[in-house]
Write an enzyme that holds these catalytic residues in place. Structure first.
Site, PDB file in Angstrom:
ATOM      1  CB  SER A 200      -0.957   0.178   1.438  1.00  0.00           C
ATOM      2  OG  SER A 200      -1.931   0.877   0.668  1.00  0.00           O
ATOM      3  CG  ASP A 363      -7.550  -2.985  -3.015  1.00  0.00           C
ATOM      4  OD1 ASP A 363      -8.054  -1.611  -2.684  1.00  0.00           O
ATOM      5  OD2 ASP A 363      -5.909  -2.747  -2.876  1.00  0.00           O
ATOM      6  CG  HIS A 396      -5.471  -2.250   0.435  1.00  0.00           C
ATOM      7  ND1 HIS A 396      -4.925  -1.652  -0.650  1.00  0.00           N
ATOM      8  CD2 HIS A 396      -5.021  -1.453   1.424  1.00  0.00           C
ATOM      9  CE1 HIS A 396      -4.369  -0.827  -0.662  1.00  0.00           C
ATOM     10  NE2 HIS A 396      -4.429  -1.300   1.236  1.00  0.00           N
TER      11      HIS A 396
END
Ligand code: NAG
Ligand code: NAG
Ligand code: NAG
Length: 425
Positions: A200, A363, A396
């Site tokens: 991320s 996601d 995610h």
């Protein structure tokens, strides 16, 4: 040849791990993990200058304590208020930089190690709390050893970076530490360049590091950059955070209490949808007008966060233009096909009421257009070695936790190592 070699490594592990692992371990490129926003622990201590707004948040003189994250210290409204004021950042226009709340000192424990981000709250080793633990275990299973070939780079994720010419004390310090960690990891592994594996927001910081250091440094020290689920162009979800606050994924936390705190993070400004990626599409729809990524200043005013407008325009907007190819091999891996907020529709209750959400592809946290932004951005750089892997129905967080996603990530890491073995033999 390539497939054969890879199969050999994997077979070898299955058949006789004890005999094979040391051989493999001796050949591994060192790997540095950089977690995402909110992924690692932050410690705090409160000095005499700390003036709590609520009587119950007394100054503590008992030294350092875990500020992020200690679930047990967030269970009631009062402690949530205390937490929010300690986590808050302030922008100092005179210094043109961000700083902690007065009297709140913070530090990041366990730099260099993955121990600070295996669990969100190390007191709870349950499914909710588990963050990088499953990924680290899989890396260890192919021969990575903490402190020898495996390292971690936690950081103060409330801070970000700024565009050229603007000071960014905390973020720049992190980039220097990360560069030194890369150099050290390479030096202690016979000069082998490292693999940087990020999740991320960690990917955005790592890309900035690579872009800010000379090509000779990158080529010498970095073998491969593997960003997982990087929000290259920001995420629509951030606008919801600025409008309505966030409970940080903790159902018992009041999002409105957290709103000033989440608005104050410089990193959250950086993660707002970039005009470059999201353009003119209305993202926040209200009775009084709509906001797109290119009307962000009006949006920040609209949600009552006008003090964010100056730093957004001077420090962040130019930074959003910097998505330069690092010219070292990149494997970008992202989940797709999970319902992801694309438009927030606010009704009569204004921003204090949770909005209706229109979903699109992504996601679950980051929109697809953002996850894949480097594909279009770097299209015109044929010298950039870029592989993009899309993982259907992987969220995610699943990308660092779910078995099938981890198998693919590990396969890529083995292939990067295997390619290097072949090149050297
Ligand atoms: C790198 O190695 C040097 C020398 O051993 C050490 O002083 C320094 O703290 C290390 N830095 C990092 C970030 O690991
Ligand atoms: C705001 O966006 C909505 C949904 O896209 C649209 O129906 C509406 O006309 C827009 N309002 C304004 C004032 O542009
Ligand atoms: C997607 O993943 C979720 C959660 O892991 C699962 O419940 C669902 O069945 C999956 N959907 C498809 C189409 O594979």
């Amino acid at each position: 040849m390539k497939t054969q070699c890879l199969c050999f490594l994997i077979l070898c592990l299955h058949l006789s791990p004890d005999r094979c692992l040391p051989v493999l371990a001796g050949n591994l490129h060192p790997l540095i993990l950089v977690p995402g926003l909110g992924g690692n622990q932050i410690e705090a201590s409160l000095t005499g200058a700390y003036e709590p707004t609520a009587a119950a948040c007394r100054p503590r003189d008992d030294g350092w304590f875990r500020l992020w994250l200690d679930r047990s210290a967030l269970l009631d409204t009062q402690s949530q208020i205390c937490f929010a004021e300690r986590m808050r950042l302030f922008y100092d226009p005179e210094a043109d930089d961000y700083c902690n709340a007065p009297g709140v000192r913070t530090r990041i424990p366990l730099f260099g190690s993955t121990m600070g981000f295996r669990y969100n709250d190390p007191d709870h080793k349950d499914d909710w709390s588990s963050y990088m633990a499953p990924l680290v275990e899989r890396l260890e299973a192919i021969g990575y050893v903490e402190g020898e070939t495996l390292f971690g780079a936690p950081y103060d994720f409330r801070y970000g970076l700024a565009s050229a010419g603007h000071p960014s004390r905390v973020g720049s310090r992190f980039l220097r530490d990360l560069a030194e960690l890369v150099e050290n990891a390479s030096a202690s592994n016979g000069g082998k360049p490292v693999i940087i594996l990020t999740h991320s927001f960690g990917g955005m910081l790592a890309l900035q590091l690579l872009d800010r250091l000379p090509a000779t440094w990158r080529k010498r020290f970095v073998k491969h950059f593997v960003p997982l689920a990087a929000p290259w162009g920001g995420t629509v979800l951030e606008m919801g955070i600025f409008a309505t606050g966030t409970n940080h994924g903790l159902p018992f936390v009041d999002n409105l209490l957290m709103r000033p705190e989440s608005q104050s993070w410089e990193s959250n400004l950086w993660l707002l949808p970039s005009p470059r990626t999201f353009g003119e599409a209305p993202i926040v729809v209200t009775n009084h007008g709509n906001f797109s990524a290119s009307r962000m200043s009006a949006f920040l005013e609209g949600v009552g966060f006008s003090e964010g407008v100056g730093p957004y325009q001077s420090r962040i907007l130019p930074l959003l233009q910097e998505l330069n190819p690092p010219l070292i091999p990149v494997t970008c891996i992202a989940g797709t096909g999970v319902a992801t907020a694309e438009v927030f529709v606010y009704g009569d209750g204004g921003f204090d009421k949770l909005p209706e959400i229109v979903y699109g592809d992504g996601d679950g946290t980051v929109n697809l257009v953002s996850l894949l932004a480097i594909e279009s951005e770097w299209f015109s750089f044929p010298e950039q070695d870029l592989k993009v892997i899309k993982l259907p129905n992987i969220s995610h967080l699943d990308i660092v936790k779910h078995d099938s996603a981890l198998s693919l990530v590990i396969e890529e890491i083995l292939e990067i190592n295997d390619g290097a073995l072949r090149a050297n033999s």
